[in-house]
Design an enzyme around this catalytic site. Structure first.
Site, PDB file in Angstrom:
ATOM      1  N   ARG A   1      -5.454   5.031  -8.036  1.00 23.10           N
ATOM      2  CA  ARG A   1      -5.027   6.676  -8.110  1.00 23.10           C
ATOM      3  C   ARG A   1      -5.142   7.242  -9.711  1.00 23.10           C
ATOM      4  O   ARG A   1      -5.515   8.199 -10.062  1.00 23.10           O
ATOM      5  CB  ARG A   1      -3.811   7.207  -7.500  1.00 23.10           C
ATOM      6  CG  ARG A   1      -3.993   6.849  -5.786  1.00 23.10           C
ATOM      7  CD  ARG A   1      -2.404   6.747  -5.216  1.00 23.10           C
ATOM      8  NE  ARG A   1      -1.882   8.308  -5.177  1.00 23.10           N
ATOM      9  CZ  ARG A   1      -0.788   8.327  -4.682  1.00 23.10           C
ATOM     10  NH1 ARG A   1      -0.075   7.348  -4.375  1.00 23.10           N
ATOM     11  NH2 ARG A   1      -0.261   9.763  -4.750  1.00 23.10           N
TER      12      ARG A   1
ATOM     13  N   LEU B   1       0.860  -1.312   0.047  1.00 18.08           N
ATOM     14  CA  LEU B   1       0.097   0.136   0.024  1.00 18.08           C
ATOM     15  C   LEU B   1       0.666   1.292   0.098  1.00 18.08           C
ATOM     16  O   LEU B   1       1.855   1.024   0.670  1.00 18.08           O
ATOM     17  CB  LEU B   1      -0.933   0.198   1.212  1.00 18.08           C
ATOM     18  CG  LEU B   1      -2.114  -1.025   1.323  1.00 18.08           C
ATOM     19  CD1 LEU B   1      -2.667  -1.077   2.764  1.00 18.08           C
ATOM     20  CD2 LEU B   1      -2.941  -1.031   0.254  1.00 18.08           C
ATOM     21  N   ASP B   2       0.440   2.112  -0.775  1.00 15.85           N
ATOM     22  CA  ASP B   2       1.354   3.534  -0.800  1.00 15.85           C
ATOM     23  C   ASP B   2       1.500   4.045   0.858  1.00 15.85           C
ATOM     24  O   ASP B   2       0.566   3.660   1.401  1.00 15.85           O
ATOM     25  CB  ASP B   2       0.747   4.367  -1.598  1.00 15.85           C
ATOM     26  CG  ASP B   2       0.828   4.193  -3.117  1.00 15.85           C
ATOM     27  OD1 ASP B   2       1.441   3.237  -3.557  1.00 15.85           O
ATOM     28  OD2 ASP B   2      -0.400   4.793  -3.799  1.00 15.85           O
ATOM     29  N   LYS B   3       2.408   4.649   0.932  1.00 14.22           N
ATOM     30  CA  LYS B   3       2.628   5.338   2.275  1.00 14.22           C
ATOM     31  C   LYS B   3       1.548   5.805   2.872  1.00 14.22           C
ATOM     32  O   LYS B   3       1.141   5.902   4.066  1.00 14.22           O
ATOM     33  CB  LYS B   3       3.795   6.429   2.169  1.00 14.22           C
ATOM     34  CG  LYS B   3       3.899   7.302   3.258  1.00 14.22           C
ATOM     35  CD  LYS B   3       4.931   8.550   3.211  1.00 14.22           C
ATOM     36  CE  LYS B   3       5.104   9.234   4.515  1.00 14.22           C
ATOM     37  NZ  LYS B   3       6.026  10.508   4.336  1.00 14.22           N
TER      38      LYS B   3
END
Length: 321
Positions: free
Chosen positions: A236, A137-139
């Protein structure tokens, strides 16, 4: 003092066509590129039992094996970082990742990552590729992740991802009012000019995202999304591609604009939301040892709940006039 490293992992199909050095950098991100290069050249990293050159292309499906000695100072250090563990047994661990937690050590983030925390919580993951992390998962994306605690579990979970058998559902708040649900089936690859970004690209890897509406507001939409593939930044990029970027997305959201006529409370909420409004709500998989399906769901984090509350209050204000 040194540690013997013995790892074995199949090359994911999506890395077919990549150079060996490029592929293993993605397969084993817990080790530096220079370290992996040296293992390739020394023969400590082999493909199907053979020594290959760094520039040799892979087909996908080959077995990459590492049998090497790692000096203690080159290992990632365990760190006592709190984890919100949703489920754990001898084979897997499911956690609810908070915003701001980087998954893997990298340039600028050598410590304080999820990987460091996992090594402290469950030292046995140190013998598993990527410390058992099978998807990212992105930050600043929150929500559910699964970690493999054994090599057998890791191999099984990677296969589920490749076969699109693992169910991953997200919730997001996007800019704009959608008229209905749908799917985005657009290939993705690295942005040709901005290397830190991904983009829809005709020569990219296949990427498929399904979305459905949960609630429409004055100028935003609350959506539920399901991934068929797991490309970097997929949700995104796909949402921005169809002109509904995620609220707060610093990379794909475009220039920040406030909708006209909104309440002061919503204006403050939007200005104060400094990350992409994206949460991995539900995770479903086939347990690699217990041999039955398991599913977990976690509620939205407080900041997204507050954002939705501000959107709802703003909508009520509009209804009164």
């Amino acid at each position: 003092m040194s540690q013997e490293i013995k790892l074995s992992i199949p090359v994911p199909t999506e890395l077919g066509g990549y150079r060996l050095d490029q592929a293993v950098a993605q397969m084993f991100p817990e080790y530096s590129r220079s370290r992996l290069q040296s293992w390739i050249k020394s023969g400590e990293l082999q493909v199907n039992g053979e020594t290959r050159r760094p520039r040799d292309k892979l087909l996908g499906g080959e077995e990459v094996r590492i049998h090497a000695e790692l000096e203690s100072q080159e290992r990632w250090e365990p760190e006592a970082i709190a984890l919100d563990i949703v489920y754990e047994d001898e084979a897997i661990l499911v956690l609810n990742k908070p915003a701001g937690l980087v998954v893997h050590p990298a340039a600028g983030h050598s410590g304080g990552t999820l990987l460091n925390a996992l090594l402290h919580h469950a030292p046995e993951v140190g013998t598993v590729p990527r410390a058992g992390i099978v998807h990212r998962l992105d930050k600043d994306t929150t929500g559910l992740m699964v970690v493999a605690k054994t090599l057998e579990a890791q191999t099984d979970l990677v296969a589920q991802l490749q076969e699109r058998a693992m169910g991953r559902e997200y919730e997001a708040v996007v800019c704009g009012v959608m008229t209905g649900g749908g799917s985005v089936d657009e290939p993705m690859g690295r942005h040709p000019k901005q290397r830190q970004k991904m983009a829809v690209h005709p020569m990219g890897k296949d990427a498929l995202t399904h979305y459905r509406l949960l609630h429409k507001y004055r100028a935003h939409t609350h959506v539920r999304l399901k991934l068929e593939t797991g490309r970097t930044h997929q949700i995104r990029v796909h949402m921005a591609h169809i002109h509904y970027p995620l609220v707060g997305d610093p990379l794909y959201g475009g220039r920040f604009r406030l909708p006209k006529g909104i309440s002061p409370e919503l204006r403050d909420a939007l200005r104060g939301f400094k990350r992409q409004a994206l949460h991995a709500r539900q995770l479903t998989l086939w347990h690699p040892v217990k041999d039955h399906e398991m599913s977990w769901e976690v509620p939205l984090p407080e900041d997204m709940q507050d954002l939705l509350q501000a959107l709802a209050e703003d909508a009520k204000t509009l209804e009164r006039y």
